[in-house]
Design a protein around this motif. Structure first.
Motif, PDB file in Angstrom:
ATOM      1  N   GLN A 137       0.849  -1.188   0.000  1.00 20.92           N
ATOM      2  CA  GLN A 137       0.000   0.000   0.000  1.00 20.92           C
ATOM      3  C   GLN A 137       0.889   1.244   0.000  1.00 20.92           C
ATOM      4  N   PRO A 138       0.375   2.354  -0.542  1.00 22.75           N
ATOM      5  CA  PRO A 138       1.195   3.569  -0.551  1.00 22.75           C
ATOM      6  C   PRO A 138       1.546   4.023   0.864  1.00 22.75           C
ATOM      7  N   SER A 139       2.662   4.719   0.979  1.00 20.97           N
ATOM      8  CA  SER A 139       3.128   5.239   2.265  1.00 20.97           C
ATOM      9  C   SER A 139       3.605   6.663   2.011  1.00 20.97           C
ATOM     10  N   THR A 140       2.831   7.619   2.509  1.00 19.65           N
ATOM     11  CA  THR A 140       3.099   9.010   2.100  1.00 19.65           C
ATOM     12  C   THR A 140       3.599   9.897   3.227  1.00 19.65           C
ATOM     13  N   TYR A 141       3.574   9.428   4.469  1.00 15.31           N
ATOM     14  CA  TYR A 141       4.101  10.197   5.607  1.00 15.31           C
ATOM     15  C   TYR A 141       3.424  11.560   5.759  1.00 15.31           C
ATOM     16  N   GLY A 142       2.223  11.681   5.221  1.00 17.60           N
ATOM     17  CA  GLY A 142       1.493  12.941   5.324  1.00 17.60           C
ATOM     18  C   GLY A 142       2.130  14.080   4.542  1.00 17.60           C
ATOM     19  N   SER A 143       2.975  13.753   3.587  1.00 19.81           N
ATOM     20  CA  SER A 143       3.703  14.787   2.834  1.00 19.81           C
ATOM     21  C   SER A 143       3.436  14.646   1.341  1.00 19.81           C
ATOM     22  N   PRO A 144       3.229  15.786   0.653  1.00 22.07           N
ATOM     23  CA  PRO A 144       3.033  15.706  -0.806  1.00 22.07           C
ATOM     24  C   PRO A 144       4.271  15.183  -1.522  1.00 22.07           C
ATOM     25  N   ILE A 145       5.426  15.266  -0.863  1.00 22.87           N
ATOM     26  CA  ILE A 145       6.663  14.771  -1.491  1.00 22.87           C
ATOM     27  C   ILE A 145       6.546  13.279  -1.802  1.00 22.87           C
ATOM     28  N   TYR A 146       5.825  12.562  -0.958  1.00 20.56           N
ATOM     29  CA  TYR A 146       5.793  11.096  -1.082  1.00 20.56           C
ATOM     30  C   TYR A 146       4.456  10.562  -1.593  1.00 20.56           C
ATOM     31  N   ARG A 147       3.712  11.413  -2.283  1.00 19.84           N
ATOM     32  CA  ARG A 147       2.443  10.957  -2.865  1.00 19.84           C
ATOM     33  C   ARG A 147       2.709   9.729  -3.751  1.00 19.84           C
ATOM     34  N   GLY A 148       2.040   8.634  -3.446  1.00 15.80           N
ATOM     35  CA  GLY A 148       2.176   7.442  -4.286  1.00 15.80           C
ATOM     36  C   GLY A 148       3.406   6.592  -3.999  1.00 15.80           C
ATOM     37  N   HIS A 149       4.227   6.986  -3.028  1.00 17.53           N
ATOM     38  CA  HIS A 149       5.439   6.216  -2.713  1.00 17.53           C
ATOM     39  C   HIS A 149       5.079   4.799  -2.238  1.00 17.53           C
ATOM     40  N   ARG A 150       5.797   3.819  -2.759  1.00 10.44           N
ATOM     41  CA  ARG A 150       5.592   2.415  -2.381  1.00 10.44           C
ATOM     42  C   ARG A 150       6.875   1.833  -1.832  1.00 10.44           C
ATOM     43  N   PRO A 151       6.985   1.674  -0.537  1.00 10.49           N
ATOM     44  CA  PRO A 151       8.204   1.074   0.017  1.00 10.49           C
ATOM     45  C   PRO A 151       8.286  -0.417  -0.335  1.00 10.49           C
ATOM     46  N   ALA A 187      -4.126  -5.855   7.468  1.00  5.57           N
ATOM     47  CA  ALA A 187      -3.847  -4.410   7.340  1.00  5.57           C
ATOM     48  C   ALA A 187      -4.869  -3.809   6.385  1.00  5.57           C
ATOM     49  N   LEU A 188      -5.923  -3.221   6.968  1.00  8.44           N
ATOM     50  CA  LEU A 188      -7.054  -2.753   6.159  1.00  8.44           C
ATOM     51  C   LEU A 188      -6.707  -1.498   5.373  1.00  8.44           C
ATOM     52  N   GLY A 189      -5.786  -0.713   5.877  1.00  9.52           N
ATOM     53  CA  GLY A 189      -5.427   0.490   5.133  1.00  9.52           C
ATOM     54  C   GLY A 189      -4.536   1.389   5.945  1.00  9.52           C
ATOM     55  N   LYS A 190      -4.220   2.547   5.349  1.00  9.60           N
ATOM     56  CA  LYS A 190      -3.321   3.524   5.963  1.00  9.60           C
ATOM     57  C   LYS A 190      -4.155   4.687   6.495  1.00  9.60           C
ATOM     58  N   THR A 191      -3.956   5.021   7.750  1.00  3.05           N
ATOM     59  CA  THR A 191      -4.714   6.104   8.370  1.00  3.05           C
ATOM     60  C   THR A 191      -3.933   7.422   8.274  1.00  3.05           C
ATOM     61  N   VAL A 192      -4.684   8.490   8.271  1.00  3.19           N
ATOM     62  CA  VAL A 192      -4.106   9.820   8.055  1.00  3.19           C
ATOM     63  C   VAL A 192      -3.156  10.199   9.196  1.00  3.19           C
ATOM     64  N   THR A 193      -1.985  10.698   8.808  1.00  2.00           N
ATOM     65  CA  THR A 193      -1.045  11.282   9.772  1.00  2.00           C
ATOM     66  C   THR A 193      -0.861  12.752   9.432  1.00  2.00           C
ATOM     67  N   THR A 194      -0.529  13.565  10.412  1.00  2.00           N
ATOM     68  CA  THR A 194      -0.040  14.899  10.105  1.00  2.00           C
ATOM     69  C   THR A 194       1.248  14.738   9.310  1.00  2.00           C
ATOM     70  N   GLU A 195       1.697  15.813   8.699  1.00  2.00           N
ATOM     71  CA  GLU A 195       2.946  15.793   7.927  1.00  2.00           C
ATOM     72  C   GLU A 195       4.108  15.286   8.801  1.00  2.00           C
ATOM     73  N   PHE A 196       4.735  14.206   8.357  1.00  2.00           N
ATOM     74  CA  PHE A 196       5.897  13.630   9.046  1.00  2.00           C
ATOM     75  C   PHE A 196       5.647  13.418  10.543  1.00  2.00           C
ATOM     76  N   ALA A 197       4.401  13.083  10.895  1.00  6.35           N
ATOM     77  CA  ALA A 197       4.033  12.866  12.305  1.00  6.35           C
ATOM     78  C   ALA A 197       4.397  14.062  13.165  1.00  6.35           C
ATOM     79  N   ASN A 198       4.365  15.237  12.558  1.00  6.77           N
ATOM     80  CA  ASN A 198       4.593  16.468  13.310  1.00  6.77           C
ATOM     81  C   ASN A 198       3.254  17.162  13.520  1.00  6.77           C
ATOM     82  N   ARG A 199       3.184  18.473  13.281  1.00  7.22           N
ATOM     83  CA  ARG A 199       1.992  19.173  13.710  1.00  7.22           C
ATOM     84  C   ARG A 199       1.179  19.811  12.578  1.00  7.22           C
ATOM     85  N   HIS A 200       1.649  19.692  11.331  1.00  7.18           N
ATOM     86  CA  HIS A 200       0.852  20.220  10.217  1.00  7.18           C
ATOM     87  C   HIS A 200      -0.291  19.243   9.936  1.00  7.18           C
TER      88      HIS A 200
END
Lengths: 436, 436
Positions: free
Chosen positions: B89-103, B120-133
């Motif tokens: 599944q995609p892994s984006t870390y809440g950042s537009p830099i990693y839109r569509g990234h597949r580890p 693993a039903l899916g990926k839940t929303v994180t703030t940008e880089f698990a910070n505060r944005h």
């Protein structure tokens, strides 16, 4: 050294090359070309590289030559252990599972070195997952001997003049040991001084990015760049009458005569130069740290490599399964916690002892002796894991040789977090030993 | 609750679902289908998910239904905060830099949960880089309010019955705070109990994988699975007359009346059930930990995100630049070292105080109050960073509400590494508070 060799830019330290580039006597392009020539000639014997980005490095060099001379590493090529990610080069972690893998990012230390004008010339060979299953690299001083590991390619590449600088990592003894075996300067910083972002995790509790170079001056320069830290040039002239503790470690019985001779000679030279050398005894509970270190590595590895062990079990080496997974499987949670607490206790004891005895550094072996014969094993972390576990900065110096003419390192270990001061002391000791 | 709701498998705890699957009254396929139905109905309002792998989850469920019932999480769907990697599944870390990234890999905790039959039903929303944005997620109990962060989607998804379990991470207060705001159980384990492999690094010094669930029993089950740890069921019956210290923290003046009322009510109920409650005062030097925490996060972030800040500066949020990069740029190396030492000192003090006073746990706010209105900010880590910094296991319990009818959590913090014992104490308190 004949004239041709002395004029070979590949033989320069990074600091000297940087000065010549700054003064207009050298260009990044000529330096990179010299390194690539050296690699072309020597790589078939040394096998230090997983990947060399000749085209990218020459392009970057040309771009740097066209601009102003700015960053700390302007125009200086460096090697990157293949356990660190690079956005423009493959990153395989020494595992067939990741053949051809291309991460989307640079490891933080690589990005920071590049931001300072450094040129990532290529990826150096690592053992599998920076553990103990050996890669292809040979010791450049004798290809029948291991270069040490896990930062095998970084040590061999720096020793053999492929690059003046290389990044490695140390979880047990993976920077200091190969640097000692190959006869270069290896620096394991205090824990958490350099970022692990983009480094494939081995054991979180201990993983430390470290550096290889051909001078202490270069270590200080490279550290500042890869850590985005103030550049504090080494100041050996400011060191006077340092207090140095000889630490035999719990493993003195495993030292070879060449190592004991090297330490004796070092003590004599340092004392003659004004050092006050005292013996340091470790308390009995330190004897348990060897097992604690292996237990934590095993406990973590079993979990940190859960994906590979689940989906690609046949592509994980038997070495890894035996030395890490089996140890981790046998380790209980209570033992893991006890091991963590033991480390905390040891760090507290060491901080207090160093303060009480007003020590500036510890002197201790870098390895049991010369690089062992054979390529299947990269040697033991016997004389290194302790300093990794204790989070202390450690540097191996390359002034001695053993019965086979191979290098024998001595290791200077500093107080936690006092890396800049320690590098100045190391530079002082280096000058003393070079002159003795 | 009407009959239809009571029979909805999506409303079951993981432990109850696991029992029903084991007994043949439920299948993994029916459970996954119920969760997907719930998501389909509610996701437009909650926006908890970055990605839902409906097809993959149903396929895995069918495969599990066809085989024997084995692993701890057999057939149980879980959510994965999108700061953790998933190979499928995609892994984006809440950042537009990693839109569509597949580890190429699963994070270790994801791989281990899957190895125990979890889905693993899916990926839940994180703030940008698990910070505060902030991300897009809304509080499912009132969409005008933040769900908290950075594990926003995990908390909202568990609270809103999309999944019974979800993985989050906490560097300051990113598990406990959103769990409290959304009214679920949030557990931040002792530091280094769960693997960070495959978690995008935020601040190495503090990053801790944590868990969300709708019961303490589920927390214990999930922990065992994602940590490859022995499953120790909670044993509230074995808890008697625990000694609990009320800790006001240095930030008591920031608590809202609802939080103070909740703590008062909790103390009365726990005392009535036999607890011995004492006041705990923190020494003055603890006041400096707030700044030390932010300084370490800033110092590390500047370096850990060197690649993104160098190559994609325009795609890093202003929030991140202001709260992390600017703080990191202003921080000196000496301040960073002092901050590290302060943390060590605080952990030593806390270990000693807990031992001296024979405390079983600390009781303290989970957050200042209810989830604040608005989605731009995910609230503050004021009442959480301390326990992350101190490496102590922390659980928020959801038995109280504030003036707007939103949840108000109370937090029980346990001694370092004593997670199993702590979860039993939490289960005891949970039972007391549920009955009071």
């Amino acid at each position: 050294m004949n004239m041709q060799l002395r004029d070979d830019p590949a033989r320069l330290t990074a600091s000297e090359a940087r000065r010549r580039i700054d003064g207009g006597a050298l260009t990044a392009t000529r330096l990179v070309a010299a390194c690539l020539e050296r690699i072309e000639r020597r790589e078939p014997d040394v096998l230090a590289w997983e990947h060399v980005d000749a085209k990218g490095a020459l392009e970057t060099a040309a771009r740097l030559d066209a601009g102003p001379t700015t960053g700390l590493l302007h125009g200086i090529p460096f090697g990157v252990k293949d356990i660190l990610d690079t956005f423009d080069q493959p990153s395989t972690y020494g595992s067939p599972i990741y053949r051809g893998h291309r991460p989307p990012w640079d490891a933080a230390t690589v990005a920071l070195a590049r931001a300072q004008g450094g040129i990532a010339l290529g990826k150096t060979v690592t053992t599998e997952f920076a553990n103990r299953h050996a890669g292809k690299t040979r010791n450049p001083l004798d290809p029948a001997h291991t270069p040490g590991g896990s930062s095998s390619g970084s040590a061999a590449a720096v020793a053999d003049f492929h690059v003046p600088l290389a990044i490695g990592t140390q979880t047990g003894g993976s920077v200091v040991r190969p640097a000692a075996y190959c006869g270069v300067y290896g620096y394991k910083p205090s824990f958490r001084l350099l970022s692990n972002t983009g480094v494939r995790t081995n054991t979180e509790q201990f993983d430390t990015v470290g550096l290889m170079a051909r001078s202490v001056e270069d270590v200080a320069l490279f550290k500042a760049a890869v850590g985005e830290l103030p550049f504090v040039p080494v100041a050996p002239d400011e060191v006077s009458a340092p207090r140095i503790g000889i630490c035999c470690t719990p493993h003195w019985d495993q030292t070879e005569p060449a190592t004991r001779d090297a330490l004796d000679a070092a003590v004599r030279a340092l004392e003659a130069a004004g050092a006050r050398v005292v013996n340091v005894s470790l308390p009995a509970f330190f004897d348990a740290l060897d097992r604690a270190h292996k237990l934590i590595c095993g406990f973590e590895s079993l979990r940190n490599y859960a994906d590979e062990l689940t989906r690609w079990p046949d592509q994980v080496s038997e070495d890894f399964k035996r030395e890490r997974v089996e140890v981790g499987t046998a380790a209980s949670l209570a033992e893991f916690r006890d091991a963590l607490r033991l480390g905390e206790r040891a760090r507290r004891w060491m901080d207090a002892m160093i303060a009480e005895q007003a020590l500036d550094a510890l002197l201790t072996p870098s390895a049991a002796g010369e690089a062992p014969e054979g390529l299947a094993s990269t040697g033991q972390a016997t004389f290194n894991y302790l300093w990794t576990h204790l989070h202390m900065p450690a540097v191996t110096l390359p002034h001695f040789t053993g019965p086979r003419g191979l290098p024998v390192g001595i290791q200077l270990v500093g107080p936690r977090y006092a890396d800049d001061r320690h590098l100045s002391l190391v530079a002082w000791a280096d000058r003393v030993l070079a002159a003795s």
